[in-house]
Design a protein around this motif. Structure first.
Motif, PDB file in Angstrom:
ATOM      1  N   LEU A 167      46.118  32.489  -9.714  1.00 10.22           N
ATOM      2  CA  LEU A 167      45.436  32.446  -8.489  1.00 10.22           C
ATOM      3  C   LEU A 167      44.056  32.113  -9.002  1.00 10.22           C
ATOM      4  CD1 LEU A 167      44.836  32.910  -5.469  1.00 10.22           C
ATOM      5  CD2 LEU A 167      44.437  35.631  -6.102  1.00 10.22           C
ATOM      6  N   LEU A 168      43.701  32.636 -10.101  1.00 12.91           N
ATOM      7  CA  LEU A 168      42.378  32.290 -10.564  1.00 12.91           C
ATOM      8  C   LEU A 168      42.173  30.707 -10.865  1.00 12.91           C
ATOM      9  CD1 LEU A 168      39.416  33.128 -11.692  1.00 12.91           C
ATOM     10  CD2 LEU A 168      40.396  33.759 -13.652  1.00 12.91           C
ATOM     11  N   VAL A 169      43.212  30.260 -11.618  1.00 17.44           N
ATOM     12  CA  VAL A 169      43.116  28.964 -11.822  1.00 17.44           C
ATOM     13  C   VAL A 169      43.184  27.955 -10.737  1.00 17.44           C
ATOM     14  CG1 VAL A 169      44.624  26.978 -12.995  1.00 17.44           C
ATOM     15  CG2 VAL A 169      44.397  29.227 -14.026  1.00 17.44           C
ATOM     16  N   SER A 170      44.093  28.282  -9.608  1.00 12.44           N
ATOM     17  CA  SER A 170      44.109  27.461  -8.352  1.00 12.44           C
ATOM     18  C   SER A 170      42.690  27.572  -7.512  1.00 12.44           C
ATOM     19  CB  SER A 170      45.160  27.762  -7.518  1.00 12.44           C
ATOM     20  OG  SER A 170      45.003  29.049  -7.092  1.00 12.44           O
ATOM     21  N   SER A 171      42.130  28.967  -7.689  1.00  9.63           N
ATOM     22  CA  SER A 171      40.969  28.897  -6.975  1.00  9.63           C
ATOM     23  C   SER A 171      39.906  28.155  -7.738  1.00  9.63           C
ATOM     24  CB  SER A 171      40.559  30.573  -7.103  1.00  9.63           C
ATOM     25  OG  SER A 171      41.632  31.306  -6.388  1.00  9.63           O
ATOM     26  N   LEU A 172      39.743  28.208  -8.877  1.00 11.14           N
ATOM     27  CA  LEU A 172      38.767  27.263  -9.839  1.00 11.14           C
ATOM     28  C   LEU A 172      39.005  25.995  -9.388  1.00 11.14           C
ATOM     29  CD1 LEU A 172      38.782  29.026 -13.387  1.00 11.14           C
ATOM     30  CD2 LEU A 172      37.046  28.830 -11.597  1.00 11.14           C
ATOM     31  N   ALA A 173      40.422  25.469  -9.320  1.00 13.88           N
ATOM     32  CA  ALA A 173      40.603  23.954  -9.028  1.00 13.88           C
ATOM     33  C   ALA A 173      40.307  23.544  -7.542  1.00 13.88           C
ATOM     34  CB  ALA A 173      42.113  23.710  -9.292  1.00 13.88           C
ATOM     35  N   SER A 174      40.145  24.688  -6.633  1.00  8.86           N
ATOM     36  CA  SER A 174      39.747  24.183  -5.339  1.00  8.86           C
ATOM     37  C   SER A 174      38.369  24.843  -4.917  1.00  8.86           C
ATOM     38  CB  SER A 174      40.767  25.102  -4.496  1.00  8.86           C
ATOM     39  OG  SER A 174      40.923  26.341  -4.502  1.00  8.86           O
ATOM     40  N   ARG A 175      37.614  25.535  -6.066  1.00  7.72           N
ATOM     41  CA  ARG A 175      36.252  25.726  -5.869  1.00  7.72           C
ATOM     42  C   ARG A 175      36.176  26.694  -4.822  1.00  7.72           C
ATOM     43  NH1 ARG A 175      32.622  20.192  -6.370  1.00  7.72           N
ATOM     44  NH2 ARG A 175      33.437  19.684  -8.351  1.00  7.72           N
ATOM     45  N   ASP A 176      37.053  27.788  -4.722  1.00  5.46           N
ATOM     46  CA  ASP A 176      37.189  28.845  -3.733  1.00  5.46           C
ATOM     47  C   ASP A 176      36.529  29.809  -4.474  1.00  5.46           C
ATOM     48  OD1 ASP A 176      37.737  30.672  -2.053  1.00  5.46           O
ATOM     49  OD2 ASP A 176      39.879  30.501  -2.159  1.00  5.46           O
ATOM     50  N   LEU A 177      35.007  29.977  -4.208  1.00  8.44           N
ATOM     51  CA  LEU A 177      34.240  30.668  -4.877  1.00  8.44           C
ATOM     52  C   LEU A 177      34.393  32.286  -4.707  1.00  8.44           C
ATOM     53  CD1 LEU A 177      31.719  31.218  -6.857  1.00  8.44           C
ATOM     54  CD2 LEU A 177      30.378  30.934  -4.759  1.00  8.44           C
ATOM     55  N   PRO A 178      34.468  32.781  -3.244  1.00  6.26           N
ATOM     56  CA  PRO A 178      34.837  34.117  -3.104  1.00  6.26           C
ATOM     57  C   PRO A 178      36.112  34.776  -3.840  1.00  6.26           C
ATOM     58  CG  PRO A 178      34.477  33.218  -1.163  1.00  6.26           C
ATOM     59  CD  PRO A 178      34.591  32.032  -2.055  1.00  6.26           C
ATOM     60  N   VAL A 179      37.128  34.085  -4.098  1.00  3.59           N
ATOM     61  CA  VAL A 179      38.132  34.505  -4.949  1.00  3.59           C
ATOM     62  C   VAL A 179      38.004  34.435  -6.137  1.00  3.59           C
ATOM     63  CG1 VAL A 179      40.658  33.963  -5.570  1.00  3.59           C
ATOM     64  CG2 VAL A 179      39.860  33.451  -3.128  1.00  3.59           C
ATOM     65  N   VAL A 180      37.236  33.454  -6.901  1.00  7.26           N
ATOM     66  CA  VAL A 180      36.908  33.582  -8.300  1.00  7.26           C
ATOM     67  C   VAL A 180      35.957  35.085  -8.374  1.00  7.26           C
ATOM     68  CG1 VAL A 180      35.406  32.474 -10.229  1.00  7.26           C
ATOM     69  CG2 VAL A 180      37.024  31.297  -8.526  1.00  7.26           C
ATOM     70  N   GLN A 181      35.018  35.111  -7.722  1.00  9.04           N
ATOM     71  CA  GLN A 181      34.014  36.304  -7.700  1.00  9.04           C
ATOM     72  C   GLN A 181      34.783  37.678  -7.618  1.00  9.04           C
ATOM     73  OE1 GLN A 181      31.243  35.228  -4.740  1.00  9.04           O
ATOM     74  NE2 GLN A 181      29.691  34.345  -6.122  1.00  9.04           N
ATOM     75  N   ALA A 182      35.880  37.816  -6.743  1.00 10.18           N
ATOM     76  CA  ALA A 182      36.638  38.747  -6.777  1.00 10.18           C
ATOM     77  C   ALA A 182      37.423  39.098  -7.927  1.00 10.18           C
ATOM     78  CB  ALA A 182      37.332  38.576  -5.405  1.00 10.18           C
ATOM     79  N   THR A 183      38.032  38.101  -8.630  1.00 15.64           N
ATOM     80  CA  THR A 183      38.936  38.248  -9.520  1.00 15.64           C
ATOM     81  C   THR A 183      37.850  39.048 -10.726  1.00 15.64           C
ATOM     82  OG1 THR A 183      40.064  36.407  -9.020  1.00 15.64           O
ATOM     83  CG2 THR A 183      40.407  37.044 -11.277  1.00 15.64           C
ATOM     84  N   ALA A 184      36.731  38.112 -11.070  1.00 14.37           N
ATOM     85  CA  ALA A 184      35.637  38.775 -12.161  1.00 14.37           C
ATOM     86  C   ALA A 184      35.221  39.926 -11.719  1.00 14.37           C
ATOM     87  CB  ALA A 184      34.676  37.630 -11.908  1.00 14.37           C
ATOM     88  N   VAL A 185      34.917  40.356 -10.370  1.00 17.45           N
ATOM     89  CA  VAL A 185      34.600  41.700 -10.176  1.00 17.45           C
ATOM     90  C   VAL A 185      35.798  42.837 -10.650  1.00 17.45           C
ATOM     91  CG1 VAL A 185      33.815  43.447  -8.423  1.00 17.45           C
ATOM     92  CG2 VAL A 185      32.878  41.186  -8.437  1.00 17.45           C
ATOM     93  N   PHE A 186      36.929  42.315 -10.103  1.00 18.44           N
ATOM     94  CA  PHE A 186      38.205  43.296 -10.606  1.00 18.44           C
ATOM     95  C   PHE A 186      38.322  43.542 -12.005  1.00 18.44           C
ATOM     96  CE2 PHE A 186      42.521  43.338 -11.834  1.00 18.44           C
ATOM     97  CZ  PHE A 186      42.838  44.612 -11.321  1.00 18.44           C
ATOM     98  N   ALA A 187      37.936  42.312 -12.817  1.00 21.62           N
ATOM     99  CA  ALA A 187      38.107  42.739 -14.395  1.00 21.62           C
ATOM    100  C   ALA A 187      36.746  43.475 -14.734  1.00 21.62           C
ATOM    101  CB  ALA A 187      38.180  41.390 -14.999  1.00 21.62           C
ATOM    102  N   ALA A 188      35.901  43.278 -14.327  1.00 27.92           N
ATOM    103  CA  ALA A 188      34.522  44.138 -14.706  1.00 27.92           C
ATOM    104  C   ALA A 188      34.684  45.384 -14.225  1.00 27.92           C
ATOM    105  CB  ALA A 188      33.326  43.461 -14.037  1.00 27.92           C
ATOM    106  N   ALA A 189      35.164  45.862 -12.999  1.00 23.38           N
ATOM    107  CA  ALA A 189      35.406  47.106 -12.618  1.00 23.38           C
ATOM    108  C   ALA A 189      36.406  47.917 -13.521  1.00 23.38           C
ATOM    109  CB  ALA A 189      35.901  47.279 -11.186  1.00 23.38           C
ATOM    110  N   THR A 190      37.505  47.263 -13.908  1.00 23.33           N
ATOM    111  CA  THR A 190      38.620  47.786 -14.755  1.00 23.33           C
ATOM    112  C   THR A 190      38.062  48.288 -16.058  1.00 23.33           C
ATOM    113  OG1 THR A 190      40.155  46.395 -13.719  1.00 23.33           O
ATOM    114  CG2 THR A 190      40.859  47.351 -15.792  1.00 23.33           C
TER     115      THR A 190
END
Length: 212
Positions: A167-190
């Motif tokens: 999901l992160l790879v496809s979001s980066l390819a499509s420049r879906d910034l909210p999904v990329v940010q949500a993935t990064a926040v999830f990793a940081a919160a973990t």
């Protein structure tokens, strides 16, 4: 995949860290081996496991394509290659970090006193050493959990597993910034949650904090 990788990596990390830490008096060869193994790229580990377990032994399928509408627990054999590909480098990396904590704990006076009293090795490990390793182990696992999210992008792409990494790879390819940010926040919160848990374990395991 991250949860499964942590479940596999945690006991392996502790066992390898114990081996390297207990052998440090005879040299740094075990730590060097662990560091070299941890430096292997995820794609190399994944390719080697696929060649061995799938191509050579035929134990598991070479890809992890889930049937539509079915959870991964219905086909656990599909999780073997991706989970091991993420767990092994994590276990080697974490063990190289835990080796120092094992060495320091084995040199504590209470461990030497327990040996002089003739206690069995398993009792020394379980009662005198392991409680002091819970906090550093939790910290290593917390940091590793964030790194596993990044490793999942490689593993899921290689084995065709539909997860957060793909999901992160496809979001980066499509420049879906909210999904990329949500993935990064999830990793940081973990990572932050794991570090807070490790601090709480360190306070609870410190005998000085239990004095009346």
């Amino acid at each position: 995949l991250v949860g499964g990788a942590l479940l596999v990596a945690a006991p392996a990390m502790l066992a390898l860290g114990w081996w390297a830490g207990a052998a440090r008096g005879g040299g740094g060869t075990p730590t060097a081996i662990l560091t070299g193994a941890a430096a292997l790229p995820t794609v190399v580990v994944a390719s080697g496991l696929a060649a061995l377990l799938s191509g050579g032994l035929g134990l598991v399928p070479p890809v992890s394509l889930l049937p539509p509408g079915r959870p991964p627990t219905d086909s656990p054999e599909l999780l073997v290659l991706p989970v091991l590909s993420m767990a092994l480098p994590t276990a080697f990396f974490g063990a190289s970090l835990l080796a120092g904590a094992v060495t320091d704990t084995l040199r504590r006076p209470h461990v030497a006193d327990s040996r002089r009293r003739g206690h069995a090795s398993w009792r020394i490990a379980a009662v005198d050493v392991l409680p002091f390793l819970l906090a550093p182990l939790t910290r290593v696992l917390a940091v590793s959990a964030g790194g596993l999210v990044a490793a999942a992008t490689v593993v899921e792409t290689l084995f065709g597993y539909p997860g957060i990494g793909s999901l992160l790879v496809s979001s980066l390819a499509s420049r879906d910034l909210p999904v990329v940010q949500a993935t990064a926040v999830f990793a940081a919160a973990t990572v932050l949650a794991g570090l807070l848990l490790a601090d709480a374990i360190a306070v609870a395991a410190d005998p000085r904090g239990r004095r009346p």
